[in-house]
Design a protein around this motif. Structure first.
Motif, PDB file in Angstrom:
ATOM      1  N   LYS A  59      64.959   8.715  17.048  1.00 21.27           N
ATOM      2  CA  LYS A  59      65.353   7.317  16.843  1.00 21.27           C
ATOM      3  C   LYS A  59      66.601   7.061  17.676  1.00 21.27           C
ATOM      4  O   LYS A  59      67.446   7.943  17.808  1.00 21.27           O
ATOM      5  N   VAL A  60      66.703   5.859  18.224  1.00 18.16           N
ATOM      6  CA  VAL A  60      67.804   5.582  19.152  1.00 18.16           C
ATOM      7  C   VAL A  60      68.737   4.505  18.574  1.00 18.16           C
ATOM      8  O   VAL A  60      68.271   3.467  18.089  1.00 18.16           O
ATOM      9  N   PHE A  61      70.033   4.786  18.634  1.00 22.25           N
ATOM     10  CA  PHE A  61      71.049   3.824  18.188  1.00 22.25           C
ATOM     11  C   PHE A  61      72.036   3.644  19.333  1.00 22.25           C
ATOM     12  O   PHE A  61      72.700   4.608  19.728  1.00 22.25           O
ATOM     13  N   GLU A  67      64.150   9.949  29.510  1.00 24.08           N
ATOM     14  CA  GLU A  67      63.533  11.277  29.395  1.00 24.08           C
ATOM     15  C   GLU A  67      63.495  11.747  27.940  1.00 24.08           C
ATOM     16  O   GLU A  67      62.513  12.326  27.493  1.00 24.08           O
ATOM     17  N   ALA A  68      64.581  11.489  27.208  1.00 23.75           N
ATOM     18  CA  ALA A  68      64.653  11.978  25.820  1.00 23.75           C
ATOM     19  C   ALA A  68      63.565  11.352  24.949  1.00 23.75           C
ATOM     20  O   ALA A  68      63.087  11.979  24.010  1.00 23.75           O
ATOM     21  N   VAL A  69      63.176  10.109  25.260  1.00 26.26           N
ATOM     22  CA  VAL A  69      62.164   9.452  24.414  1.00 26.26           C
ATOM     23  C   VAL A  69      60.769   9.473  25.053  1.00 26.26           C
ATOM     24  O   VAL A  69      59.847   8.849  24.550  1.00 26.26           O
ATOM     25  N   PHE A 104      66.039  16.399  19.102  1.00 23.88           N
ATOM     26  CA  PHE A 104      66.764  15.904  17.918  1.00 23.88           C
ATOM     27  C   PHE A 104      65.986  14.755  17.264  1.00 23.88           C
ATOM     28  O   PHE A 104      65.113  14.148  17.887  1.00 23.88           O
ATOM     29  N   ASP A 105      66.343  14.466  16.017  1.00 20.77           N
ATOM     30  CA  ASP A 105      65.701  13.338  15.319  1.00 20.77           C
ATOM     31  C   ASP A 105      66.329  12.003  15.719  1.00 20.77           C
ATOM     32  O   ASP A 105      65.670  10.966  15.670  1.00 20.77           O
ATOM     33  N   LYS A 120      73.520  16.411  11.673  1.00 25.37           N
ATOM     34  CA  LYS A 120      72.973  17.747  12.014  1.00 25.37           C
ATOM     35  C   LYS A 120      71.771  17.614  12.952  1.00 25.37           C
ATOM     36  O   LYS A 120      71.477  18.488  13.748  1.00 25.37           O
ATOM     37  N   LYS A 121      71.059  16.514  12.802  1.00 26.78           N
ATOM     38  CA  LYS A 121      69.831  16.306  13.587  1.00 26.78           C
ATOM     39  C   LYS A 121      70.036  15.240  14.660  1.00 26.78           C
ATOM     40  O   LYS A 121      69.094  14.548  15.057  1.00 26.78           O
TER      41      LYS A 121
END
Ligand code: PA5
Length: 442
Positions: free
Chosen positions: A100-102, A205-207, A67-68, A122-123
């Motif tokens: 990008k992480v929030f 892991e995601a980043v 995902f974005d 959506k992303k």
């Protein structure tokens, strides 16, 4: 490996204010080993995290990484750990990398408004983390985002990953009922001891942060701390040192000062671990978050000449992973040119040691922990080290370092006022309080 230096706790380092080796005979330096062997405390399950199978987390991380945007919903241990991982190992992440992480923990509506403006749902993948499945802040933001996905005709099951108790709670039920992807937090592992579980590792892991290296670091420090006697175990020595400093020298405050911007959120993570674990039954050690060199110009004066109630914990870094030379400009100005030819890494390291020396000269105790570098391996060591040290300090203090009964009353009053069934009496109490408070308003 991390290196630990306790000499500035001892008489030799800081004169009359220090501890003597014999002082350590007053405590049971083996308390944690005994507790582990007795197997009575299920909350010690955090000790098993470094050796756990993480294949499901890695697989989920690959999914989330496509995902974005990655929104993390959680608070307390469910947010401070992941944030400290991200900022230590991927600084300025959102400028350089995706997703990008929030991290949304506090329920400040403006923060959520800004996040919603910044992302295209959506992303976006949303990781909702709550061990209990009932924390009002996390549940509220989860409900809002669930609805927002629906409003955009997006399937929540495609966008949400739940991290929660393996069997119990509202979020586990939603995972089952709606077919939402979910990762477990082991039953005995409380929020502030959970960074090395799916709580911290999924985001890693995601980043693209190698979570395996964090766990490897944790295993190595585990072996250096557990099953050893006091003088061989840095975690027991840390616990015993701060405990004795409190008992014998009335030093109730633990200052955590990493000399690295990237470790600022780590300092906040430590403060939650230390405060929520140790502050109960009228006992406790007060944590104090800080950053070097910044706070040398803000707090050091107090530590140096203020009340003699602190132990300072320096986190120093050997290799910053980057360095910048200070150029030979303004050669004719002595006030500037003495810096030429040195580097920023040299300056920050000298400043750290200078503070250590100055405190010691003034009889103010400190402990120094040196990390060769800030990478996944050494960060894993830092997390596991402080979790062990905190549990050991709690056991020496004679409190339960794994519960947080003092947090419950505020939660129950909130439930009452927000209309949760079963909390009607709390609502009445709340309303009466507002009436009483009103009388004193100017
Ligand atoms: O350390 C703790 O146990 C707490 O800080 C929790 O992490 C925090 O209260 C959030 O709880 P939960 O994960 O159940 O939503």
């Amino acid at each position: 490996m991390l290196q630990f230096n306790f000499s500035n706790l001892m008489q030799d380092g800081i004169g009359g204010n220090g501890l003597m080796k014999d002082d350590f005979k007053r405590i049971d330096g083996n308390a944690l080993n005994t507790a582990i062997q007795s197997g009575k405390s299920p909350e010690l399950e955090f000790l098993d995290l470094p050796g756990a199978d993480t294949s499901a987390i890695k697989e989920m991380g690959r999914y989330a990484g496509k995902f974005d945007n990655f929104i993390l919903l959680g608070i307390g241990g469910s947010a401070l750990g992941p944030r400290s991982v991200l900022e230590a190992l991927s600084p300025f992440h959102n400028i350089k990398s995706k997703p990008k992480v929030f991290i949304y923990d506090n329920v400040d509506p403006m923060t959520l408004h800004c996040i919603m403006d910044a992302v295209d749902l959506k992303k976006t993948v949303i990781n909702v983390i709550t061990k209990s499945g009932s924390t009002a802040e996390t549940i509220a933001s989860f409900m809002i985002l669930w609805q927002k996905l629906k409003e955009q005709s997006l399937k929540p099951a495609d966008h949400i990953i739940i991290t929660t108790d393996p069997v119990k709670g509202n979020l586990r039920k939603i995972a089952v009922d709606y077919g939402v992807r979910a990762l477990p937090i082991p039953p005995g592992v409380g929020g502030r001891y959970s960074v090395l579980s799916a709580v911290g590792l999924l985001l890693a892991e995601a980043v693209g942060i190698p979570s395996g290296d964090m766990l490897k670091g944790a295993v190595d420090i585990h072996n250096k701390c557990i099953g050893r006697d006091l003088w061989q175990s840095p975690a027991f020595l840390f616990a015993s040192g701060v405990f004795l400093m409190q008992q014998m020298k009335k030093r109730d405050i633990t200052v955590m000062i990493p000399y690295a911007d990237r470790l600022k959120p780590f300092s906040e993570w430590f403060c939650q671990l230390w405060a929520e674990s140790l502050g109960k039954d009228g006992k406790g050690l007060t944590p104090y978050p800080s950053t070097g060199t910044t706070d040398q110009h803000s707090q050091l004066q107090l530590w140096m000449q203020g009340p003699e109630d602190k132990v300072v914990v320096f986190l120093s870094v050997e290799d910053y992973g980057a360095d910048v030379q200070i150029p030979a400009v303004f050669r004719d100005m002595e006030g500037l040119s003495y810096l030429s030819g040195h580097s920023l890494a040299e300056l920050i390291k000298v400043e750290q040691e200078a503070s250590e020396i100055a405190l010691a000269k003034n009889g103010r105790p400190s402990i120094t922990i040196r990390a060769p570098k800030i990478d996944a391996y050494h960060l894993g060591q830092l997390y596991h080290f402080f979790e062990i040290a905190t549990a050991a300090t709690g056991l020496l203090t004679g409190i339960n370092p794994f519960n947080q009964p003092g947090v419950e009353e505020g939660k129950n009053l909130t439930y009452g006022m927000m209309g949760k069934k079963g909390y009607e009496a709390k609502k009445e109490e709340f309303v009466k309080y507002r009436q009483r408070k009103g009388k004193l308003e100017l």
